[in-house]
Write a protein that holds these residues in place. Sequence first.
Motif, PDB file in Angstrom:
ATOM      1  N   GLY A   1       0.807  -1.194   0.000  1.00 55.32           N
ATOM      2  CA  GLY A   1       0.000   0.000   0.000  1.00 55.32           C
ATOM      3  C   GLY A   1       0.850   1.257   0.000  1.00 55.32           C
ATOM      4  N   PRO A   2       0.235   2.408   0.241  1.00 54.60           N
ATOM      5  CA  PRO A   2      -1.131   2.556   0.758  1.00 54.60           C
ATOM      6  C   PRO A   2      -2.209   2.349  -0.297  1.00 54.60           C
ATOM      7  CG  PRO A   2      -0.148   4.703   0.417  1.00 54.60           C
ATOM      8  CD  PRO A   2       0.947   3.698   0.163  1.00 54.60           C
ATOM      9  N   ALA A   3      -3.432   2.175   0.182  1.00 56.08           N
ATOM     10  CA  ALA A   3      -4.550   1.865  -0.708  1.00 56.08           C
ATOM     11  C   ALA A   3      -4.791   2.960  -1.736  1.00 56.08           C
ATOM     12  CB  ALA A   3      -5.813   1.638   0.127  1.00 56.08           C
TER      13      ALA A   3
ATOM     14  N   PRO B   1      -7.388  -2.196   3.025  1.00 55.98           N
ATOM     15  CA  PRO B   1      -6.179  -2.331   3.856  1.00 55.98           C
ATOM     16  C   PRO B   1      -6.243  -3.605   4.700  1.00 55.98           C
ATOM     17  CG  PRO B   1      -7.109  -0.120   4.027  1.00 55.98           C
ATOM     18  CD  PRO B   1      -8.139  -0.966   3.330  1.00 55.98           C
ATOM     19  N   LEU B   2      -5.111  -4.309   4.809  1.00 53.09           N
ATOM     20  CA  LEU B   2      -5.055  -5.540   5.588  1.00 53.09           C
ATOM     21  C   LEU B   2      -4.239  -5.376   6.863  1.00 53.09           C
ATOM     22  CD1 LEU B   2      -4.626  -8.572   3.135  1.00 53.09           C
ATOM     23  CD2 LEU B   2      -6.651  -7.883   4.430  1.00 53.09           C
ATOM     24  N   PHE B   3      -2.961  -5.084   6.714  1.00 51.78           N
ATOM     25  CA  PHE B   3      -2.117  -4.979   7.904  1.00 51.78           C
ATOM     26  C   PHE B   3      -0.884  -4.138   7.594  1.00 51.78           C
ATOM     27  CE2 PHE B   3      -0.550  -8.786   5.745  1.00 51.78           C
ATOM     28  CZ  PHE B   3       0.829  -8.623   5.791  1.00 51.78           C
ATOM     29  N   ALA B   4      -0.222  -3.707   8.657  1.00 46.68           N
ATOM     30  CA  ALA B   4       1.056  -3.009   8.553  1.00 46.68           C
ATOM     31  C   ALA B   4       2.064  -3.743   9.423  1.00 46.68           C
ATOM     32  CB  ALA B   4       0.916  -1.562   8.989  1.00 46.68           C
ATOM     33  N   GLU B   5       3.334  -3.643   9.041  1.00 47.64           N
ATOM     34  CA  GLU B   5       4.384  -4.364   9.766  1.00 47.64           C
ATOM     35  C   GLU B   5       5.689  -3.591   9.661  1.00 47.64           C
ATOM     36  OE1 GLU B   5       6.549  -8.762   9.742  1.00 47.64           O
ATOM     37  OE2 GLU B   5       5.303  -8.146   8.051  1.00 47.64           O
TER      38      GLU B   5
ATOM     39  N   ILE C   1      14.403  -1.298  13.492  1.00 45.96           N
ATOM     40  CA  ILE C   1      14.851  -0.018  12.951  1.00 45.96           C
ATOM     41  C   ILE C   1      13.977   1.085  13.527  1.00 45.96           C
ATOM     42  CG2 ILE C   1      15.135   1.360  10.850  1.00 45.96           C
ATOM     43  CD1 ILE C   1      15.592  -1.234   9.318  1.00 45.96           C
ATOM     44  N   HIS C   2      14.605   2.119  14.048  1.00 54.28           N
ATOM     45  CA  HIS C   2      13.834   3.265  14.546  1.00 54.28           C
ATOM     46  C   HIS C   2      14.505   4.550  14.084  1.00 54.28           C
ATOM     47  CE1 HIS C   2      16.220   4.030  18.550  1.00 54.28           C
ATOM     48  NE2 HIS C   2      17.026   3.757  17.540  1.00 54.28           N
ATOM     49  N   ARG C   3      13.853   5.657  14.378  1.00 53.80           N
ATOM     50  CA  ARG C   3      14.337   6.993  13.999  1.00 53.80           C
ATOM     51  C   ARG C   3      14.767   7.043  12.535  1.00 53.80           C
ATOM     52  NH1 ARG C   3      17.986   7.414  18.761  1.00 53.80           N
ATOM     53  NH2 ARG C   3      19.547   8.151  17.293  1.00 53.80           N
ATOM     54  N   PRO C   4      13.810   6.841  11.591  1.00 57.98           N
ATOM     55  CA  PRO C   4      12.389   6.530  11.807  1.00 57.98           C
ATOM     56  C   PRO C   4      12.116   5.025  11.703  1.00 57.98           C
ATOM     57  CG  PRO C   4      12.724   7.103   9.531  1.00 57.98           C
ATOM     58  CD  PRO C   4      14.079   7.185  10.179  1.00 57.98           C
ATOM     59  N   VAL C   5      10.933   4.618  12.175  1.00 54.86           N
ATOM     60  CA  VAL C   5      10.459   3.256  11.940  1.00 54.86           C
ATOM     61  C   VAL C   5      10.049   3.142  10.472  1.00 54.86           C
ATOM     62  CG1 VAL C   5       8.672   1.565  12.518  1.00 54.86           C
ATOM     63  CG2 VAL C   5       9.710   2.973  14.324  1.00 54.86           C
ATOM     64  N   VAL C   6      10.465   2.054   9.845  1.00 56.08           N
ATOM     65  CA  VAL C   6      10.115   1.817   8.439  1.00 56.08           C
ATOM     66  C   VAL C   6       9.071   0.699   8.400  1.00 56.08           C
ATOM     67  CG1 VAL C   6      10.964   1.219   6.141  1.00 56.08           C
ATOM     68  CG2 VAL C   6      12.449   2.443   7.751  1.00 56.08           C
ATOM     69  N   ARG C   7       7.906   0.985   7.823  1.00 56.70           N
ATOM     70  CA  ARG C   7       6.821   0.003   7.801  1.00 56.70           C
ATOM     71  C   ARG C   7       6.416  -0.331   6.372  1.00 56.70           C
ATOM     72  NH1 ARG C   7       5.126   3.105  12.302  1.00 56.70           N
ATOM     73  NH2 ARG C   7       4.810   1.840  14.193  1.00 56.70           N
ATOM     74  N   ARG C   8       5.949  -1.545   6.207  1.00 50.06           N
ATOM     75  CA  ARG C   8       5.275  -1.889   4.964  1.00 50.06           C
ATOM     76  C   ARG C   8       3.784  -1.995   5.250  1.00 50.06           C
ATOM     77  NH1 ARG C   8       5.911  -8.298   3.398  1.00 50.06           N
ATOM     78  NH2 ARG C   8       5.198  -9.203   5.358  1.00 50.06           N
ATOM     79  N   GLN C   9       2.982  -1.520   4.332  1.00 56.99           N
ATOM     80  CA  GLN C   9       1.532  -1.681   4.393  1.00 56.99           C
ATOM     81  C   GLN C   9       1.125  -2.689   3.320  1.00 56.99           C
ATOM     82  OE1 GLN C   9      -0.729   2.040   4.407  1.00 56.99           O
ATOM     83  NE2 GLN C   9       1.170   3.132   4.833  1.00 56.99           N
TER      84      GLN C   9
END
Length: 309
Positions: A148-150, A159-163, A259-267
């Motif tokens: 995503g994003p949608a 939308p299903l989930f983020a991780e 990973i932080h500062r920043p957190v990297v997410r997949r949608q």
Amino acid sequence: MDLRQLRTFREIAEAGSLSRAADRLRIAQPALSRQIRLLEAEAGLALFTRHGRGMDLTEAGRELLARVAGPMRQLERAVVEVRALAGTVAGQVALGMMPTVAAVLAGPLARRVAARHPEVSLRVVEGYTGHLVEWLQRGATDATLLYGPATDFHLPVEPLFAEPLVLVGPPGSGLRAEVPVTLADAARHPLVLPSRPHGLRAIVEAAAGRARLALSLRHEADSFLVLKDLVECGLGFAILPRSAIRREEAEGRLLVAPIHRPVVRRQVVLARPPDRSPGRATRAVLDLLLEEVRARAHDGAWQVSTEGR
């Protein structure tokens, strides 16, 4: 041009020879040859090149197969759906997935389908986002998962989930699951990433771009298995969803650090075709998919989206 000719054409294209297609269809070779000759006469072009090892599609043949495979599959599925109206849910459902999602969901989902709907055949199709969208639009798949994003798609999307993604390294790399690293630290490691058509590559590069960081790219690997092997062999680090490497992490073959500062997410989103409603078998499989996603969220790795439900 009739459906029988097109079915013969598709079977020969998939089998790669007239004899193997005849065995599959249980039709004599001369009858299949005649149908192909009629189809080629109507198309006005040769669809196959013949050689001692079998038959290969010409450029015209490849174009025809790409255009008719999806509609033919939808017609065949429609017949199965109509027959099943008075009975059990049956038919074949093709579901597109990215490799890192398939590594987590494909097996458990197939087991749920087999237990609940034994007359349904699930086909999981792996690919990049661009391929997955194309296959959905052509009718080669009934639904697909996408990054995503949608709002990125002109499709019916849910939308299903983020991780969050994690830095993945080989044994002895010093990574620890309880000790986060910054994205800047991760970017300085020699990285093994998929090539640019891959959705994960786009996510990582977009995050690095926003943070004005340059990635230290060492190797590229489009195969998820190859990518993991390169990291395990000590040839670099990867940035991956943790859920896709749980087994290797548990066995000590790969180490991870958040990973932080920043957190990297997949949608991850679920997309459906824009021009047709799902049949009974597809609806049943998608219901089980949502069940599996919710079950996978119980360990806290995934944040399940409730938007649109």
